[in-house]
Design a protein around this motif. Structure first.
Motif, PDB file in Angstrom:
ATOM      1  N   PRO A  45       0.800  -1.227   0.000  1.00 35.66           N
ATOM      2  CA  PRO A  45       0.000   0.000   0.000  1.00 35.66           C
ATOM      3  C   PRO A  45       0.835   1.281   0.000  1.00 35.66           C
ATOM      4  O   PRO A  45       0.457   2.272  -0.621  1.00 35.66           O
ATOM      5  N   ASP A  46       1.967   1.262   0.678  1.00 35.79           N
ATOM      6  CA  ASP A  46       2.816   2.451   0.758  1.00 35.79           C
ATOM      7  C   ASP A  46       3.372   2.813  -0.625  1.00 35.79           C
ATOM      8  O   ASP A  46       3.355   3.973  -1.030  1.00 35.79           O
ATOM      9  N   GLU A  47       3.851   1.799  -1.348  1.00 36.91           N
ATOM     10  CA  GLU A  47       4.343   2.035  -2.707  1.00 36.91           C
ATOM     11  C   GLU A  47       3.212   2.402  -3.658  1.00 36.91           C
ATOM     12  O   GLU A  47       3.396   3.232  -4.554  1.00 36.91           O
ATOM     13  N   MET A  48       2.050   1.807  -3.471  1.00 38.50           N
ATOM     14  CA  MET A  48       0.927   2.108  -4.346  1.00 38.50           C
ATOM     15  C   MET A  48       0.480   3.566  -4.183  1.00 38.50           C
ATOM     16  O   MET A  48       0.188   4.243  -5.172  1.00 38.50           O
ATOM     17  N   LEU A  49       0.442   4.059  -2.947  1.00 40.74           N
ATOM     18  CA  LEU A  49       0.085   5.459  -2.724  1.00 40.74           C
ATOM     19  C   LEU A  49       1.151   6.380  -3.318  1.00 40.74           C
ATOM     20  O   LEU A  49       0.827   7.367  -3.989  1.00 40.74           O
ATOM     21  N   LEU A  50       2.415   6.039  -3.107  1.00 37.69           N
ATOM     22  CA  LEU A  50       3.506   6.815  -3.687  1.00 37.69           C
ATOM     23  C   LEU A  50       3.427   6.784  -5.211  1.00 37.69           C
ATOM     24  O   LEU A  50       3.590   7.804  -5.876  1.00 37.69           O
ATOM     25  N   GLY A  51       3.133   5.627  -5.770  1.00 34.73           N
ATOM     26  CA  GLY A  51       2.999   5.495  -7.217  1.00 34.73           C
ATOM     27  C   GLY A  51       1.846   6.317  -7.765  1.00 34.73           C
ATOM     28  O   GLY A  51       1.961   6.943  -8.826  1.00 34.73           O
ATOM     29  N   ALA A  52       0.733   6.341  -7.051  1.00 34.17           N
ATOM     30  CA  ALA A  52      -0.415   7.142  -7.488  1.00 34.17           C
ATOM     31  C   ALA A  52      -0.052   8.622  -7.493  1.00 34.17           C
ATOM     32  O   ALA A  52      -0.336   9.344  -8.459  1.00 34.17           O
ATOM     33  N   ALA A  53       0.595   9.074  -6.430  1.00 34.55           N
ATOM     34  CA  ALA A  53       0.977  10.487  -6.350  1.00 34.55           C
ATOM     35  C   ALA A  53       2.009  10.848  -7.418  1.00 34.55           C
ATOM     36  O   ALA A  53       1.902  11.891  -8.067  1.00 34.55           O
ATOM     37  N   SER A 129      -2.775  14.558  -5.511  1.00 29.68           N
ATOM     38  CA  SER A 129      -2.262  15.546  -4.551  1.00 29.68           C
ATOM     39  C   SER A 129      -3.414  16.245  -3.834  1.00 29.68           C
ATOM     40  O   SER A 129      -3.357  16.466  -2.621  1.00 29.68           O
ATOM     41  N   ARG A 130      -4.448  16.591  -4.585  1.00 32.60           N
ATOM     42  CA  ARG A 130      -5.612  17.247  -3.977  1.00 32.60           C
ATOM     43  C   ARG A 130      -6.305  16.300  -2.989  1.00 32.60           C
ATOM     44  O   ARG A 130      -6.782  16.728  -1.940  1.00 32.60           O
ATOM     45  N   LYS A 133      -4.247  16.243   0.228  1.00 35.34           N
ATOM     46  CA  LYS A 133      -4.046  17.535   0.893  1.00 35.34           C
ATOM     47  C   LYS A 133      -4.637  17.537   2.303  1.00 35.34           C
ATOM     48  O   LYS A 133      -5.755  17.105   2.522  1.00 35.34           O
ATOM     49  N   GLY A 134      -3.832  18.012   3.236  1.00 33.50           N
ATOM     50  CA  GLY A 134      -4.273  18.062   4.621  1.00 33.50           C
ATOM     51  C   GLY A 134      -3.940  16.811   5.405  1.00 33.50           C
ATOM     52  O   GLY A 134      -4.045  16.785   6.623  1.00 33.50           O
ATOM     53  N   ASN A 135      -3.533  15.747   4.696  1.00 34.21           N
ATOM     54  CA  ASN A 135      -3.183  14.492   5.353  1.00 34.21           C
ATOM     55  C   ASN A 135      -1.725  14.107   5.155  1.00 34.21           C
ATOM     56  O   ASN A 135      -1.096  13.570   6.058  1.00 34.21           O
ATOM     57  N   VAL A 136      -1.220  14.326   3.950  1.00 31.37           N
ATOM     58  CA  VAL A 136       0.153  13.959   3.621  1.00 31.37           C
ATOM     59  C   VAL A 136       0.827  15.185   3.016  1.00 31.37           C
ATOM     60  O   VAL A 136       0.329  15.758   2.044  1.00 31.37           O
TER      61      VAL A 136
END
Length: 147
Positions: A45-53, A129-130, A133-136
């Motif tokens: 999940p950590d890489e997937m979130l980074l990949g999405a961003a 990114s939007r 926003k406010g979380n990361v």
């Protein structure tokens, strides 16, 4: 207009087992990363979130450059995701994007300045990114070269 994206996951075992993830364009194994005492097979999940961003940002920037008629020779990026574990709570704290943009050798100073402005605007324009926003926190370390 509402767009739907579908993803299928299968988790046949316990915490440290290995699952599957399938989308229209990606099939991979998933597991907990070794940094969190998991087997580290496939992605997580950590890489997937980074990949999405990261993919959202770089595609947004490329589109903005194209619309502004700024010709690039190369656009690449390293991204870092920083996750903090404190008192049993794991929190995604920060993403650092490090884009490297090489403009064509005939690019003017005006185009370089516009490219720099667009690189910063792309971060706040990107849908992911939007959503974060406010979380990361998202930080940009931009390098622009000519030629």
């Amino acid at each position: 207009m509402l767009h739907e994206f579908h993803l299928y996951t299968n988790w046949p075992g316990k915490r440290n087992d290995i699952g599957d993830l399938t989308t229209k364009g990606l099939t991979t194994k998933i597991s907990i990363p070794p940094e969190m005492d998991g087997p580290g097979i496939g992605t997580n999940p950590d890489e997937m979130l980074l990949g999405a961003a990261a993919t959202c940002y770089i595609i947004t920037l490329a589109a903005m450059l194209e619309r502004s008629k700024i010709n690039k020779k190369m656009l690449s990026m390293d991204s870092i995701g920083m996750v903090e574990a404190e008192k049993g709570v794991i929190t995604y704290k920060k993403i650092i994007h490090k884009p490297v943009l090489v403009l064509e050798s005939d690019a003017s100073e005006k185009q370089r300045l516009l490219a720099e402005k667009l690189a910063h605007k792309a971060e706040s324009s990107c849908m992911i990114s939007r959503a974060l926003k406010g979380n990361v926190e998202i930080e940009l370390e931009l390098t622009i070269r000519i030629g």
